[in-house]
Scaffold this active site. Structure first.
Site, PDB file in Angstrom:
ATOM      1  N   HIS A  63       0.807  -1.228   0.000  1.00 47.65           N
ATOM      2  CA  HIS A  63       0.000   0.000   0.000  1.00 47.65           C
ATOM      3  C   HIS A  63       0.837   1.273   0.000  1.00 47.65           C
ATOM      4  CE1 HIS A  63       0.048   1.069   4.396  1.00 47.65           C
ATOM      5  NE2 HIS A  63       0.142  -0.231   4.583  1.00 47.65           N
ATOM      6  N   GLU A 196      -5.368   1.534   2.191  1.00 45.81           N
ATOM      7  CA  GLU A 196      -5.240   0.345   3.041  1.00 45.81           C
ATOM      8  C   GLU A 196      -5.489   0.715   4.500  1.00 45.81           C
ATOM      9  OE1 GLU A 196      -3.173  -2.638   5.665  1.00 45.81           O
ATOM     10  OE2 GLU A 196      -2.892  -0.476   5.521  1.00 45.81           O
ATOM     11  N   HIS A 305       3.455   2.770  13.023  1.00 45.55           N
ATOM     12  CA  HIS A 305       2.547   3.924  13.112  1.00 45.55           C
ATOM     13  C   HIS A 305       3.077   5.029  14.022  1.00 45.55           C
ATOM     14  CE1 HIS A 305      -1.392   2.200  11.255  1.00 45.55           C
ATOM     15  NE2 HIS A 305      -0.311   1.879  10.562  1.00 45.55           N
TER      16      HIS A 305
HETATM   17 ZN   LIG Z   1       0.779  -1.049   6.388  1.00 46.77          ZN
END
Ligand SMILES: [Zn+2]
Length: 332
Positions: A63, A196, A305
């Site tokens: 992605h 995504e 993240h």
């Molecule tokens: Zn990812």
């Protein structure tokens, strides 16, 4: 590989607005494939014809989109409230530099009265230094998107840190695999998916239109070798991870077996990943149209993240060799 990765890490491409990063990747992969195009949703598809009469269809997906924010409200003092795009870790996102698509910089901060325990999306705002709503609106409009400032830097040895390594590392691996393949046995689709992070949406439409026989998603995974983290049998630097399952998919044993075999044949170290949470494009690849034989490669990653995602480039290099190996393997 660091330079190649940095090129793909730096462009903004939050979910729903991936055109910037798509253009960069298209230019990188075009010389190595027959055809490059974007579909209606924005997925970037690079196609390479396989040799032989009726080659099987092999699809890879990584992605392009990254987590980010969309300006949703500007108060009279010029502070900007933002709606989230994707799974934001609000502790990691606190007190970070953010950049809007037009280059406007700001800082993402929680309200002063909020203690860390109570960090919630609605308590956050972006301060671009504006003196009033009017002043702010000269540079940021409702609907404009921003992301935490991209960055990529080297740590000790083969390790690198920065963002968004999720999932520009997968995108880079697809490009590098396309460069490395000697001869394509299968009709191969390198797909750089959109959206995504907001619900694996690009993988759904692209796999539906391609209807692959075999598919592999490449994304970041977890690592279990940091201080007091949850038990996970994956260590940074011990090899690319072949996914067995996560919260949204059980990988096809045929694909798992094939990737293990290619790794063993080519002397590529690998690990097996079982994640209790999360999900990747793989779940949509597996269920598209009548379904296909799907699996996934995960790049062992610490601090996903956040602005300081950490990976080991040796794991990445092994993953690229498995992807190229699949292209060179005649699938039946
Ligand atoms: Zn990812």
């Amino acid at each position: 590989m660091f330079t190649e990765l940095k090129k793909i890490v730096m462009p903004i491409g939050v979910s729903g607005d991936e055109s910037g990063v798509s253009a960069v990747i298209a230019a990188e992969i075009a010389p190595y494939v027959d055809k490059v195009y974007n579909d209606a949703l924005g997925n970037l598809i690079a196609f390479k014809k396989g040799k032989g009469k009726k080659p099987k269809k092999l699809m890879f997906a990584a992605h392009m989109d990254e987590i980010g924010f969309m300006a949703s409200f500007i108060d009279e003092k010029g502070f900007i409230r933002v709606s989230r795009l994707g799974g934001i870790n609000y502790t990691a996102a606190a007190f970070t530099e953010v950049i809007f698509k037009n280059g406007t910089k700001g800082v993402l901060v929680p309200e002063a009265r909020i203690t860390q325990r109570d960090y919630r999306p609605e308590n956050y705002y972006v301060d671009i230094g504006a003196k009033s709503r009017k002043d702010a609106m000269r540079r940021v409009k409702i609907g404009d998107t921003c992301h935490v400032a991209p960055n990529l830097f080297k740590l000790s040895g083969s390790r690198v840190a920065g963002r968004p390594i999720d999932d520009r590392i997968g995108c880079m691996m697809l490009v590098e695999a396309a460069k490395a393949v000697k001869e394509y046995e299968n009709d191969t689709y390198f797909v750089f998916t959109v959206q995504e992070e907001v619900g694996v949406r690009g993988a759904k439409t692209s796999a539906f239109s391609i209807t692959p026989d075999y598919a592999v998603a490449v994304d970041i995974g977890g690592a279990g070798d940091m201080p007091s983290c949850a038990p996970l049998a994956v260590n940074l630097g011990d090899g690319i991870a072949i996914k067995l399952k996560d919260a949204m998919v059980i990988c096809n044993p045929v694909m798992v077996g094939m990737m293990k075999e290619i790794a063993a044949d080519r002397g590529v170290p690998y690990q097996l990943e079982i994640l209790e949470g999360g999900g990747t494009d793989t779940c949509m690849l597996q269920q598209a149209a009548g379904g296909c034989i799907a699996g996934a490669l995960s790049v062992p990653t610490r601090y996903g993240h956040s602005a300081v995602e950490v990976i080991d480039m040796n794991d990445v290099a092994g993953g690229i060799r498995i992807l190229a190996g699949l292209c060179e393997t005649k699938l039946n």
